[in-house]
Design an enzyme around this catalytic site. Structure first.
Site, PDB file in Angstrom:
ATOM      1  N   THR A   1      35.915  36.416  48.027  1.00 38.25           N
ATOM      2  CA  THR A   1      34.903  37.456  48.261  1.00 38.25           C
ATOM      3  C   THR A   1      33.530  36.975  47.793  1.00 38.25           C
ATOM      4  OG1 THR A   1      35.795  38.438  46.242  1.00 38.25           O
ATOM      5  CG2 THR A   1      36.314  39.544  48.308  1.00 38.25           C
TER       6      THR A   1
ATOM      7  N   LYS B   1      33.804  30.853  40.159  1.00 33.51           N
ATOM      8  CA  LYS B   1      35.068  31.538  40.442  1.00 33.51           C
ATOM      9  C   LYS B   1      36.046  31.132  39.354  1.00 33.51           C
ATOM     10  CE  LYS B   1      35.059  29.466  44.561  1.00 33.51           C
ATOM     11  NZ  LYS B   1      35.341  30.552  45.482  1.00 33.51           N
ATOM     12  N   ARG B   2      37.226  31.792  39.291  1.00 35.72           N
ATOM     13  CA  ARG B   2      38.214  31.357  38.324  1.00 35.72           C
ATOM     14  C   ARG B   2      38.490  29.867  38.526  1.00 35.72           C
ATOM     15  NH1 ARG B   2      40.593  35.389  34.905  1.00 35.72           N
ATOM     16  NH2 ARG B   2      41.984  33.704  34.317  1.00 35.72           N
TER      17      ARG B   2
ATOM     18  N   LYS C   1      29.452  37.221  49.249  1.00 37.92           N
ATOM     19  CA  LYS C   1      28.273  37.618  48.460  1.00 37.92           C
ATOM     20  C   LYS C   1      27.203  36.536  48.516  1.00 37.92           C
ATOM     21  CE  LYS C   1      31.577  39.966  45.539  1.00 37.92           C
ATOM     22  NZ  LYS C   1      32.409  39.779  44.333  1.00 37.92           N
TER      23      LYS C   1
ATOM     24  N   LYS D   1      41.541  25.884  43.900  1.00 31.85           N
ATOM     25  CA  LYS D   1      40.136  26.145  44.251  1.00 31.85           C
ATOM     26  C   LYS D   1      39.304  24.847  44.208  1.00 31.85           C
ATOM     27  CE  LYS D   1      40.359  30.923  42.493  1.00 31.85           C
ATOM     28  NZ  LYS D   1      39.986  31.835  43.599  1.00 31.85           N
TER      29      LYS D   1
ATOM     30  N   HIS E   1      47.713  39.849  48.187  1.00 29.40           N
ATOM     31  CA  HIS E   1      46.511  39.055  47.912  1.00 29.40           C
ATOM     32  C   HIS E   1      46.782  37.575  47.717  1.00 29.40           C
ATOM     33  CE1 HIS E   1      43.749  42.497  47.161  1.00 29.40           C
ATOM     34  NE2 HIS E   1      44.881  43.100  46.847  1.00 29.40           N
TER      35      HIS E   1
HETATM   36  C1  F58 Z   1      42.446  37.267  44.783  1.00 30.17           C
HETATM   37  N1  F58 Z   1      43.554  37.384  43.902  1.00 30.17           N
HETATM   38  C2  F58 Z   1      42.627  36.153  45.808  1.00 30.17           C
HETATM   39  N2  F58 Z   1      44.458  37.835  41.856  1.00 30.17           N
HETATM   40  O1  F58 Z   1      42.897  34.941  45.143  1.00 30.17           O
HETATM   41  C3  F58 Z   1      41.352  36.047  46.620  1.00 30.17           C
HETATM   42  O2  F58 Z   1      41.492  35.088  47.611  1.00 30.17           O
HETATM   43  C4  F58 Z   1      41.037  37.400  47.235  1.00 30.17           C
HETATM   44  O3  F58 Z   1      39.771  37.375  47.835  1.00 30.17           O
HETATM   45  C5  F58 Z   1      41.025  38.489  46.182  1.00 30.17           C
HETATM   46  O4  F58 Z   1      42.239  38.493  45.474  1.00 30.17           O
HETATM   47  C6  F58 Z   1      40.821  39.862  46.776  1.00 30.17           C
HETATM   48  O5  F58 Z   1      41.694  40.068  47.831  1.00 30.17           O
HETATM   49  C7  F58 Z   1      43.348  37.663  42.609  1.00 30.17           C
HETATM   50  O6  F58 Z   1      42.227  37.809  42.164  1.00 30.17           O
HETATM   51  C8  F58 Z   1      44.482  38.070  40.536  1.00 30.17           C
HETATM   52  O7  F58 Z   1      43.515  37.896  39.821  1.00 30.17           O
HETATM   53  C9  F58 Z   1      45.783  38.583  39.979  1.00 30.17           C
HETATM   54  C10 F58 Z   1      45.584  39.289  38.675  1.00 30.17           C
HETATM   55  C11 F58 Z   1      46.893  39.758  38.092  1.00 30.17           C
HETATM   56  C12 F58 Z   1      47.888  38.655  37.968  1.00 30.17           C
HETATM   57  C13 F58 Z   1      48.085  37.904  39.240  1.00 30.17           C
HETATM   58  C14 F58 Z   1      46.779  37.473  39.877  1.00 30.17           C
END
Ligand code: F58
Length: 836
Positions: A677, A569-570, A681, A575, A378
């Site tokens: 994602t 978003k985060r 949406k 970002k 990811h």
């Molecule tokens: C996200 N990763 C990607 N990681 O940033 C985003 O582009 C993608 O659409 C999404 O995954 C789904 O594929 C992400 O959300 C985390 O939050 C992890 C949580 C645990 C620690 C490391 C990051």
């Protein structure tokens, strides 16, 4: 409060057969069941019940209906010994509220709404009561939840395995513009959706040492003598598919101490020690790590990962043996998907279970392991790639380290054979990083132990094979594929945007809910002024609702005629929420220079959490609020610009935000956002996107049509090239007057009550390094935003573009993504569950 039909012994309803009360879907039956649950589960009656009691009674009423499907599903899977089960292993499942979604999937939203109304209550109020399980950080956890919905909706046998965190992602409050984190006590009032299964407890070992021995047949074996053992107790949540009878399970593990009280210690007077072991053990599943996109290498995190993965694999083996199968067939019965590297220790654990605990040969065990696992990546961010110090690893999982060494030894032999004269490849590809302190590289373990490796959008998958996983791609190109992410239209259109849903269903029927590509039929109405006007009215009504909510939360009032420009978003530098801010300040500066300038009124709405230890992200939140304070209160602006930071962005909030957006901000530096994602949406709900060619934006633009997407910025390749040739952000400051004015305004202390140092850390990074190329993209972004404003002036054109976005987002249903996983990786087939 006591309305007709809300009493447990209402004579009119007493004739209902007991089972009917549990499963019936008629309004009268639902009313009866609701009151029954209030009485017999909550121990309350209407006069003294709180809104939360009513919510719980309704949740139990709905759960009864789920359980019925669930039991049928489990029975069917057990009876038919054939079907392959998909196991989705994820450290995070960001489910969001359950009640509304279950009503949609059961197809009883209307009936329940009436039943509740006729009981003198209001469904919306009850939905509001639900405390959402925030067991994830962001996109990755939410993706897992969307995939569970699609797996059930497509009738694929599946189990989601994860961790039942006692405290999920923190609640966010804003104090003086700064983020404050509050513990998320989501279980405080109970969780009606889960069922504990104490009888299915498993034991998990930690620490200790290993020793070799010869077994009965004289073979060399190893056993692991742990320092301590923890119990894993499963809590099951049924996940019902949309209007089918399949209810799969999400099985989340809670850590418990085998002995809750150490009498020996107690009797020796060590009162603290007597309970300490229990406390330490149960810490394993206490809290979700709130970091997105960084790996911290903390022991507790590794404990969490190993704990839930070992619980899950032991559970699978138990299910497998109960189905009367031999372990040689394990990979034919289970497909295990690793949601990022967090569960990748599973590869070593399955080897351990097969070789040490079930006496299988190494080669046979490896054959099964490789065919069982597949890995989804990811992220390309180097700081997110997980690695564990070898010392930590060996003290916690001594046997796994030995197994990893053995996997590595065999793997590197194969690499050597293929690349005879390339020792640098050996060190690059090794499962152990030996460049300094030694580390176990989890992405390498995941690649070596999986038969399939996928990225989450076309661009991301390409970049993976060219950069982060290039060596692994060159070694085994056949393992690599792309599966672009998708999101569930049930939650993110049907539930979130009921107005749009009924308009669409009225025009093209309800087939789109299960087959989102059918939305294309809407294109035929893009030229119909009546349809366009209906479509536009819906957006306005959704904006009105959001404005109402925002005013309640923040006291900032927004005129729904403004362009709602949203970035939720985060918070992360890649970002680029701060690029959005540079644009806002640019507009503000324009107004200040020329107060009469024509400007399209905009509401800039932000939401998102910052990792508690991520200083820059927290400063960005403060910055958003600081700009808001100035802009919102400046008489020259006269309400033409508003800046809002909506605290505590979560799934529930997201559901009312997407439908109300005119413009979706997807402005990450090209090459950094794996997929995204929320971009999907927003677009499904008719927002136009302003975005870079990053992640799934590329495909969204392709689907929507270039003319219906606002593109700006450098492309991923150009970003790399710009960095390689030496990037000097200061040059942009020197040569771009507008940009310079904006930076100077920030430095002047205008947004920090005269304190010119507050935002210095942000500005200094931009001026000196600007690792995410805000300055390089600034002018292109501002120009593109001007095109957005100009387009918005032509409301008819805007509505048509918006409508075409909705019509063309069919590809981004998680159903499509799950079908691709089934075909390309899992080789899993649907199993029909009949209604008993
Ligand atoms: C996200 N990763 C990607 N990681 O940033 C985003 O582009 C993608 O659409 C999404 O995954 C789904 O594929 C992400 O959300 C985390 O939050 C992890 C949580 C645990 C620690 C490391 C990051």
């Amino acid at each position: 409060m006591e309305a007709p039909g809300t009493h447990a012994s209402d004579p009119q309803l007493d004739s209902l057969p007991a089972e009917e009360v549990r499963i019936g879907l008629a309004v009268e039956t639902l009313k009866r069941a609701f009151v029954d649950n209030l009485f017999y589960v909550q121990g309350k009656f209407p006069l003294i019940a709180t809104q939360n009691d009513f919510y719980l009674a309704l949740a139990y009423t709905v759960r009864d209906r789920l359980l019925h499907h669930w039991i049928n599903t489990v029975e069917t899977y057990l009876k038919q010994r054939k079907p392959k089960i998909v196991c989705y292993l994820s450290a995070e499942f960001l489910l969001g509220p359950q009640l509304g979604n279950n009503l949609i999937n059961l197809g009883i939203y209307e009936q329940v709404s009436r039943a509740v109304e006729e009981s003198g209550l209001n469904l919306k109020d009850l939905l509001e009561q639900e405390e959402e399980p925030g067991l994830g950080n962001g996109g990755l956890g939410r993706l897992a939840a969307c995939y569970m919905d699609s797996l059930s909706s497509l009738e694929i046998p599946a189990i989601g395995y994860g961790i039942r965190y006692e405290f999920g992602i923190f609640d966010q409050e804003i104090k003086d513009g700064w983020q404050v984190e509050i513990t998320d006590k989501w279980l405080r009032r109970g969780n009606p959706w889960e069922l504990p299964r104490p009888e299915a407890v498993v034991e998990i070992k930690f620490g200790g040492y290993t020793e070799a021995y010869l077994d009965d047949r004289g073979s060399y074996r190893v056993r692991w003598i742990p320092a301590h053992v923890v119990n894993g107790v499963p809590y099951d949540t049924p996940i019902l598919g949309y209007k089918v009878h399949t209810a799969n399970v999400l099985r989340l593990w809670k850590a418990e101490a085998p002995e809750s009280f150490d009498f020996k210690a107690f009797n020796l007077g060590d009162y603290y020690g007597a309970v300490n072991a229990k406390v330490v053990t149960e810490n394993i599943t206490k809290i979700l790590y709130p970091n997105d996109e960084t790996s911290q290498g903390k022991q507790l995190r590794l404990e969490q990962q190993y704990f839930f993965v070992s619980c899950s694999l032991q559970d699978m083996i138990r299910i497998h043996l109960r189905r009367g199968k031999s372990l040689e067939e394990f990979h034919e019965m289970f497909a295990v998907q690793l949601n990022d590297t967090h569960p990748s220790i599973g590869i070593a654990e399955l080897m351990r279970l097969l070789v040490d605990e079930h006496q299988m040969d190494w080669d046979a065990a490896w054959y099964i392991t490789e065919r069982t696992f597949a890995y989804t990546n990811h992220t390309l961010l180097p700081e997110a790639l997980e690695k564990w110090a070898v010392g930590l690893f060996s003290s916690l999982l001594p046997r796994h380290l030995e197994i990893i060494y053995e996997i590595n030894r065999r793997f590197l032999n194969a690499v050597r054979l293929k690349y005879l004269n390339d020792p640098s490849r050996i060190s690059r590809m090794s499962l152990i990083d030996e460049s300094g302190e030694r580390y176990v590289r989890m992405a390498h373990l995941a690649c070596v132990g999986s038969h399939a490796i996928n990225g989450v959008a076309k661009l991301h998958s390409e970049l993976l094979t060219e950069t982060t996983l290039r060596d692994f791609f060159e070694l085994s190109p056949e393992k690599f594929l792309n599966i672009t992410n998708g999101v569930t239209p049930r939650r993110f259109i049907v539930l979130s945007n009921p107005r749009l849903s009924s308009l669409v269903t009225g025009k093209i029927g309800e087939g789109w809910i299960k087959d989102l590509e059918t939305l294309r039929k809407l294109e035929a109405f893009a030229g119909d002024p009546d349809f366009r006007s209906e479509f536009k009215k819906i957006k306005q009504a959704n904006k009105q609702d959001l404005a109402f909510y925002i005013e309640k939360q923040t006291s900032i009032s927004l005129n729904p005629e403004m362009l709602f420009d949203i970035q939720v978003k985060r918070i992360h530098e890649y970002k680029r929420q701060h690029l959005n801010l540079l644009h806002i300040i640019t507009l503000y500066d324009r107004i200040k220079r020329e107060p009469k300038t024509e400007i399209v009124p905009r509401a800039f709405i932000f939401g998102g959490k910052a990792a508690p230890g991520y200083f820059m992200a927290k400063l960005i939140i403060k910055f958003i609020n600081a700009v808001g304070e100035v802009v919102n209160n400046d008489a020259d602006v006269r309400g033409r610009l508003k800046v809002v930071f909506l605290p505590d962005y979560n799934v529930k909030q997201a559901q009312s935000i997407y439908p109300a957006a005119d413009l979706s901000e997807q402005i990450s530096t090209a090459g950094y956002e794996a997929s995204g994602t929320s971009n999907m949406k927003f677009a499904m709900n008719g927002a136009l996107t302003i975005g870079t060619l990053d992640g799934a934006n590329v495909e969204i633009r392709q689907e929507a049509g270039e003319e219906n997407f606002f593109l700006f910025g450098l492309e991923a390749e150009q970003v790399l090239a710009r960095k390689a040739e030496g990037y000097h952000p200061r040059d942009y400051y020197d040569s771009n007057l507008r940009l310079r004015a904006v930076i100077d305004l920030i430095n002047s202390g205008l947004f920090s009550r005269g304190d010119s140092t507050l935002f210095r850390p942000l500005v200094d990074v931009l001026m000196r390094y600007d690792p995410y190329l805000l300055f390089a993209d600034y002018q292109s972004y501002v120009d593109c935003q001007d095109r957005v404003s100009e387009t918005y002036l032509d409301q008819d054109k805007w509505t048509k573009m918006s409508l075409l976005n909705t019509a063309r987002m069919g590809k981004f249903s998680s159903d499509r993504a799950i079908r691709e996983y089934c075909r390309g990786i899992w080789h899993a087939e649907p199993v029909k569950i009949s209604q008993e």
